[in-house]
Each structure stands twice: as structure tokens, then as C-alpha cells.
Design an enzyme around this catalytic site. Structure first.
Site, PDB file in Angstrom:
ATOM      1  N   GLU A 197      11.126   5.676  -9.601  1.00 31.34           N
ATOM      2  CA  GLU A 197      10.886   6.000 -10.716  1.00 31.34           C
ATOM      3  C   GLU A 197      11.104   7.711 -11.064  1.00 31.34           C
ATOM      4  O   GLU A 197      11.256   7.995 -11.892  1.00 31.34           O
ATOM      5  CB  GLU A 197       9.422   5.564 -11.132  1.00 31.34           C
ATOM      6  CG  GLU A 197       9.200   4.103 -11.190  1.00 31.34           C
ATOM      7  CD  GLU A 197       7.766   3.853 -11.731  1.00 31.34           C
ATOM      8  OE1 GLU A 197       7.406   2.453 -11.863  1.00 31.34           O
ATOM      9  OE2 GLU A 197       7.187   4.862 -12.033  1.00 31.34           O
ATOM     10  N   LYS A 249      -0.559  -3.825  -3.717  1.00 31.57           N
ATOM     11  CA  LYS A 249      -1.764  -3.421  -3.271  1.00 31.57           C
ATOM     12  C   LYS A 249      -1.973  -2.168  -3.916  1.00 31.57           C
ATOM     13  O   LYS A 249      -1.316  -1.178  -3.612  1.00 31.57           O
ATOM     14  CB  LYS A 249      -1.922  -3.077  -1.843  1.00 31.57           C
ATOM     15  CG  LYS A 249      -3.074  -2.345  -1.222  1.00 31.57           C
ATOM     16  CD  LYS A 249      -4.271  -2.838  -1.499  1.00 31.57           C
ATOM     17  CE  LYS A 249      -5.550  -2.023  -0.791  1.00 31.57           C
ATOM     18  NZ  LYS A 249      -5.364  -0.535  -1.244  1.00 31.57           N
ATOM     19  N   SER A 261       0.776  -1.160  -0.127  1.00 30.80           N
ATOM     20  CA  SER A 261       0.023   0.013   0.099  1.00 30.80           C
ATOM     21  C   SER A 261       0.829   1.251   0.101  1.00 30.80           C
ATOM     22  O   SER A 261       1.631   1.727  -0.971  1.00 30.80           O
ATOM     23  CB  SER A 261      -0.840   0.116   1.182  1.00 30.80           C
ATOM     24  OG  SER A 261      -1.888   0.900   1.208  1.00 30.80           O
TER      25      SER A 261
END
Length: 498
Positions: A338, A352, A327
Site C-alpha cells: 500500500e 492476524k 502477523s
């Protein structure tokens, strides 16, 4: 530290605009501010893993009135009237209505959408900003089974040896088959000092094991940090709670004074938490303006959330993740990977990728439902796939050994999978029993006696009670000492620091 100062300023500004954010929530859209995650609840054990935002706009917002003119409810009304008039006993109207809502929610087949009774909703709300009494683990319902996402650091669940992906098949002999995570929570949680017995099935093992656990207070302390040598600090975030970003800021300032020149951020076994906290912390490491995540609604409309701070820390960073990182942890890991080029070390994360909102009914019961999916800065939806680290590193094999029930007596001539686990544990910590096939012979007895003597326990050669608990405790210490994932993270960080 520039980024820490920027974060503090953001927190002050966030508090000044809190009323405005609450007003915004009344529009019905999924908003990022004031998200509330259903924390770790074994330890209260509350609900499944998720990123949750509150839609608790009580005051002016009215509950939708469903009139008989809505034809789609005709069958529901007919069923209700039929039971009310024809059932052989008097019916509890409130129970029927609650059951209808619960059934509607279950029909969605979404482990992150749940209906909570008044009592369950009270537990849900109290879990956000306080300490709890329970066993200290996050759970979720998966394919009709209750599965552990992560035990909480220092909790009774962790001390008992529970691990991510363990399945709880029964509590005090009562099967949990088919229950929601909320229903399981109500059975598992309890007052400090009381005992609960979980039946645990661990992947890769044949027989389930009964694990007795004494419930305790589970405080929400989410940031732990220390220097590990050569100017490198390790900071562990165990969940994303109300004050996690502030606590992290304080800890980093403290570690900088101790000479921190590089940081390992440990998100292992972190089940997630508040989305706004994940965004605040991500903004400490992601350059201003670069994306942290995207949120996509059911119509495909995407809202982007960029970093709000300078995001240029004065030290290199490496992040640790594992299969218990879920999560909000994955949001942070995906953002720094990224958008800031930070290296990830460990195991593929939980996976998740959805966002939930919670809504109270006038009677104080509650419905939590999935409202959107979140994507990484590059548009990746990691749901049920997880995030793959740049360096995949497993822990030692003994780190996944099955639990041993302390109430069960293992002695000479015993033969079982628990004896096999005990033999492997003994060998791992330096008391070689000479075999690992599950048969308790004289050499195993001698190894147990040596272990007991070394740890000031009665040397009777029998594993039970305190001896079993101490054995599992020593194994945990061995895992921490030989933390292959942390060792790799430090190695990668040293390269970054050159």
C-alpha cells in the site's frame, strides 16, 4: 547500498536509546519498540501466532494490590473461602489462584490472550533469543482446536509433512480438545532425540493420521537467500526475530555483490515475530515518511508508524505470501503493497490483526494479552480476512496431499486413504502406479519397488519407515522444483525490471 546503510545506522541508534524505551514501557501503553513475539513454538512450539511486545518493567513497577474493598471481587473471595474451609481435602492455594487467573483469561475467548505458569513463562522468555528443542512449528488455538500456523523451514515438523491449517487432535494419544496453545506446547515440546506422535487432521481429508516426529534443535536462523538466475535473487524470511533485519541487510549486500538486480522476498509460512523488526525491514522498501502501519487502541485512538529510512532500494521487489504468512509478515506485506506499490504473489494470508503485550508476575508466571489492533497504511483491518495478493497462484495439487505415517505398513492388498496419498505421490515424482483409488495392487507394488531401487532402498515393494520418509522427501523436492508461486513472482519481477 543506501538503504542498507540507513538501516545499520538505525540499529545503532536503537541500541543507544534502549534504556529510554524500557522506561517508556512503564506507562502501560502499547509501544512498538522491544516487541516480542512468541516464536514458532512447536519447535518449542510456543504459543499462538501473534505480534508481541514486552511490558517487562520489573524493578519499580508494583503489582496492583486487590483489596477486599473492591466489591467486584466479593464473589471470587467468597468462592475461595468456601473451598478453603469446606473442601474435603487440603487445598493447594497457589494452584487455586493460578486456576482463577487462567479461567479469567479463557473467559475472554481470545486465542492470543494467555496465562502462563512459571515453567511456561520460562519457556516463553528463553524462546526469544536462543535455539530450541522441539518439532519446529507455530501453533494457535482456534475454536477449541490446536491448529498449525506454519512449520519452520528445515524443522522436523516440515520434514514430517505438516502444513498450515493442519489440526493436531492428540499428542501421544492424549486429546488436545479444549487446551490453550500454551498447554499444548508443554505436551508437544521435549528434548532432542525424543519421539512424539501427533494425530493430524488435514482439511479436506476424512480420517486423521498419526505422525511420529523426532524432536531436534531448532536454531533461530531466519534469513535464507540465493540467486535464481537472470540477476534475480530470492530471499526467504522465516520469522521476525531479534537479528532478522541485520541478517537481511548482510544477505542483501552479499547478493548485490553476486549481481542482484531484482528481489523476490518470500514470506510464505512465516508466522510473524517482533514488530520492531517488521518495521525496520519495511523501512528498507517503503519511502521515508510513508506509513508502515497504524495501531488502534480500544478507545479508537490511532498511532501511526511511518518509515524511518530512505526506503528506496536500488532494485525492483516482489513479495510472496500464503495462508501461513501471519502477523508481522502481514504488516510487511501490507506496508510494501500500500505504501510502495510492491506486487504481492501467492495466496491470501492468514489474517492476524491484533497486538499483544506480555507481563510477568513477581513469581515469574506471565500473562500475555491483546492490547490493540493494527491496521494497514490505508486503514484496513485484515484480522480473520488476510491480505489478498495481486496475483493469486496456487501450488500444484500434490502440494497439499495428506501425510503418510512412516510406522504404518502399506503393502499388496492394502486399501486406505494413505495408500491413495502414496499413489498420488508416486505419480507426481515419476513412478506412476496406474491408479489413485487407494487400493494397493500389483502395479502399485511395482511402482514402489522401482522407487525404492532408484533411491537405494531395499526393493520389497512395501511402503514403511525409510521408504515412506524418502517418498515424502522426494515430493517436497518436487514441490520446490515446480514452485508455481515463485515462478509467477519471477515473471512479474522481470516485467518490473524492464
Amino acid at each position: 547500498m543506501k538503504v542498507v546503510k540507513a538501516l545499520d545506522e538505525q540499529n545503532v541508534e536503537q541500541e543507544q536509546h534502549e534504556q529510554e524505551q524500557i522506561t517508556d514501557k512503564k506507562t502501560g501503553y502499547v509501544h512498538i519498540k522491544k516487541f516480542h513475539f512468541i516464536l514458532i513454538l512447536f519447535f518449542l512450539v510456543l504459543l499462538s501466532t501473534g505480534i508481541t511486545t514486552f511490558a517487562l518493567s520489573f524493578g519499580d513497577e508494583k503489582v496492583i494490590t486487590v483489596g477486599t474493598e473492591r466489591s467486584e471481587f466479593e464473589k471470587l473471595y467468597t468462592a475461595y473461602d468456601t473451598l478453603k474451609s469446606g473442601y474435603f481435602e487440603e487445598l493447594d492455594q497457589k494452584k487455586l489462584i493460578n486456576g482463577a487467573i487462567d479461567g479469567m483469561v479463557k473467559a475472554l475467548d481470545d486465542p492470543y490472550t494467555d496465562y502462563m505458569s512459571v515453567e511456561e513463562a520460562e519457556n516463553f522468555h528463553s524462546s526469544i533469543n536462543s535455539s530450541f528443542q522441539g518439532i519446529g512449528a507455530e501453533i494457535q488455538e482456534k475454536d477449541g482446536h490446536i491448529t498449525i500456523v506454519s512449520p519452520i523451514k528445515g524443522s522436523p515438523a516440515e520434514k514430517a509433512g505438516l502444513k498450515p491449517n493442519d489440526t493436531i487432535t492428540a499428542v501421544d494419544g492424549k486429546s488436545l480438545q479444549g487446551m490453550t496453545s500454551t498447554e499444548a506446547v508443554m505436551i508437544i515440546r521435549g528434548k532432542k532425540g525424543t519421539k512424539v506422535e501427533l494425530t493430524i487432521q488435514r482439511p479436506g481429508t476424512d480420517a486423521p493420521v498419526k505422525v511420529p516426529i523426532i524432536r531436534d534443535d531448532i536454531p533461530i536462523e531466519t534469513v535464507y537467500g540465493e540467486m535464481v538466475g537472470d540477476g534475480i535473487a530470492k530471499v526467504q524470511i522465516t520469522s521476525f526475530s531479534t537479528n532478522t533485519s541485520k541478517d537481511l541487510t548482510a544477505k542483501l549486500n552479499e547478493l548485490q555483490k553476486e549481481g542482484m538486480k531484482g528481489l523476490v522476498l518470500d514470506l510464505r509460512q512465516n508466522p510473524g515475530g517482533l514488530l520492531d523488526e517488521a518495521i525496520s525491514i519495511s523501512s528498507m522498501f517503503v519511502p521515508k515518511g510513508k506509513l508502515i502501519l497504524k495501531v488502534e487502541d480500544r478507545n479508537g485512538k490511532t498511532e501511526e508508524y511511518p518509515s524511518q529510512n530512505d526506503g528506496n532500494p536500488e532494485f525492483p521487489l516482489v513479495v510472496l505470501i500464503d495462508k501461513g504468512s501471519a502477523s508481522a509478515s502481514e504488516i510487511l506485506a501490507g506496508a510494501v503493497s500500500e505504501s510502495a506499490g510492491v506486487k504481492l504473489v501467492g495466496e491470501i494470508s492468514f489474517g492476524k490483526g491484533t497486538v499483544q503485550t506480555a507481563k510477568d508476575f513477581p513469581d515469574k508466571s506471565n500473562i500475555k494479552f491483546t492490547t490493540a489492533k493494527w491496521l494497514t497504511p490505508n486503514g484496513n483491518w485484515i484480522h480473520k480476512k488476510g491480505i489478498k495478493p495481486d496475483f493469486e497462484v496456487p501450488l500444484p495439487e500434490y502440494a497439499s496431499l495428506p501425510i503418510i505415517n512412516p510406522d504404518k505398513e502399506l503393502k499388496l492388498s492394502s486399501s486406505s486413504t494413505e495408500v491413495e496419498s502414496a499413489q498420488k505421490m508416486l505419480k507426481a515424482i515419476g513412478f506412476d502406479p496406474g491408479r489413485e483409488d487407494g487400493f494397493f495392487d500389483e502395479k502399485t507394488q511395482a511402482a514402489v519397488s522401482s522407487f525404492q531401487t532408484a533411491n537405494n532402498l531395499p526393493a520389497d515393494g512395501v511402503l514403511k519407515g525409510d521408504s515412506t520418509i524418502k517418498l515424502m522427501e522426494k515430493l517436497r523436492e518436487m514441490i520446490e522444483t515446480n514452485d508455481t508461486q515463485l515462478q509467477k513472482a519471477v515473471e512479474v519481477l522481470k516485467e518490473e525490471m524492464k
